[in-house]
Scaffold this motif. Structure first.
Motif, short mmCIF file in Angstrom:
data_model
loop_
_atom_site.label_atom_id
_atom_site.label_comp_id
_atom_site.label_asym_id
_atom_site.label_seq_id
_atom_site.Cartn_x
_atom_site.Cartn_y
_atom_site.Cartn_z
N ASN A 65 0.81 -1.23 0.00
CA ASN A 65 0.00 0.00 0.00
C ASN A 65 0.83 1.27 0.00
OD1 ASN A 65 0.98 -0.12 2.60
ND2 ASN A 65 -1.00 0.16 3.62
N TYR A 70 -2.52 3.73 -3.11
CA TYR A 70 -2.04 2.40 -2.77
C TYR A 70 -1.52 1.68 -4.03
CZ TYR A 70 -4.49 2.55 1.79
OH TYR A 70 -4.91 2.86 3.06
N MET A 102 -5.46 -2.45 2.18
CA MET A 102 -5.02 -2.39 0.79
C MET A 102 -6.19 -2.28 -0.18
SD MET A 102 -2.61 -2.19 -1.30
CE MET A 102 -2.43 -2.31 -3.08
N SER A 119 -2.06 -10.66 -1.99
CA SER A 119 -1.29 -9.41 -2.04
C SER A 119 0.08 -9.64 -2.67
CB SER A 119 -1.13 -8.83 -0.64
OG SER A 119 -0.38 -7.64 -0.69
#
Length: 345
Positions: A65, A70, A102, A119
């Motif tokens: 982020n 982000y 995020m 992620s």
């Protein structure tokens, strides 16, 4: 113009072993938290990254982020990597993290397996990488079993998408348990990334303290915010400038610039002047000082908004020695100052 790094780039930077691993990091690493989002000129970013590598900085630290917005720091770094650093991938340590907010919904925050591994895939795509060298759990998740979070780090390493596993802002007790779980899984804990500075000394507290735990489990440490979000520079010696982080409420509350803290900063600045260093240089050197048994500070993680600021920070390596009397005087001003924004509630 095609970038060709300086041939002497490894001549002056010290490289320190990370715990009991085979990996070494530069004494000073570059973090891309604040200055590599879309709000910063791309050419300025390029100049900072090139100059850092020319001066021996081989470690670039990111998180999912970082920006704003982000993800933009990783996207921008990916462009720089493609343009300038791809031929030197095997000479670089690139890290990323997941653990803070995020994306919307229940799967874009904290420490679940779902979030961390999704992620990581997104981070690799943004940066145009096959793998990161270090993947971190950015913060402990009180609602997710530690076995799940550490299992996700283990999976990241076993999949080849990360080479090493790290954690950030975990307490000594959490660190000991995280290391135990990772060892049982067969992926040792490589490194812890805590906030640590002359005005934020939580890592030294407790029995055992964080560094003693890291020494016990064989992990290293990379300290973020060694300049106390900019407080340990010449920016605040005469108050709060209008263009400063504190005035703009960017990771530094103006209330932290109290008269008491300003007195500490000015006292430390006078000591730095006596050492022939800027306050920032002394603050970084102090992070890297020898602390005896239990010392595990491998690298200081700095940010830079300009090449000049970067060079000033990196010059800290020119004087890393402290006399015992000097450290005692520093300790009169380098005290806990209630500025740890990452303290667990």
């Amino acid at each position: 113009m095609t970038y060709s790094p300086a041939e002497n780039r490894y001549d002056s930077m010290p490289y320190r072993r990370v715990g009991r691993s085979g990996l070494r990091l530069p004494a000073i690493s570059l973090g891309l938290w604040h200055n590599f989002g879309d709000d910063k000129p791309f050419e300025t970013q390029r100049a900072i990254l090139r100059r850092a590598f020319d001066l021996g900085v081989t470690h670039f630290d990111l998180a999912n982020n970082y920006g704003p917005p982000y993800g933009s720091a990783e996207t921008n770094f990916g462009r720089h990597f493609k343009d300038d650093f791809k031929p030197y991938r095997d000479q670089l340590i690139i890290s990323s993290k997941a653990g803070y907010d995020m994306w919307p919904g229940p799967y874009g925050n904290w420490g679940s397996r779902k979030y961390l591994l999704a992620s990581l895939d997104q981070s690799l795509e943004r940066m145009g990488l096959d793998y990161v060298d270090i993947f971190y759990s950015h913060r402990p998740d009180p609602q997710t079993p530690l076995e799940e979070t550490m299992g996700a780090l283990d999976s990241a390493v076993r999949s080849g998408k990360a080479l090493y596993a790290g954690i950030s802002s975990y307490t000594p007790e959490q660190t000991l348990e995280a290391a135990r779980i990772l060892t049982e899984l067969g992926t040792p804990l490589l490194i812890h990334q805590p906030s640590y500075s002359m005005l934020n000394r939580w890592t030294e507290n407790g029995s055992p303290n964080l560094y003693e735990v890291l020494d016990q489990v064989g992990a290293g440490s990379i300290a973020f915010s060694p300049l106390a979000q900019g407080m340990l520079t010449d920016r605040y010696l005469n108050g709060v400038p209008a263009d400063s982080r504190a005035a703009q409420h960017k990771s530094l509350d103006q209330g932290m610039i109290s008269d008491e803290n300003l007195g500490r900063i000015r006292g430390l600045n006078a000591i730095a002047e006596g050492r022939g260093q800027t306050l920032a240089q002394m603050a970084i050197a102090w992070i890297l000082r020898e602390q005896g048994k239990g010392s595990a500070v491998t690298s200081a993680l700095v940010g830079a908004s300009s090449v000049r600021q970067l060079e000033d920070s990196l010059a800290a390596i020119n004087n890393l020695e402290f006399a015992d009397d000097e450290l005692r005087v520093i300790d009169e001003f380098a005290v806990e100052s209630d500025i740890n924004l990452w303290k667990q509630k």
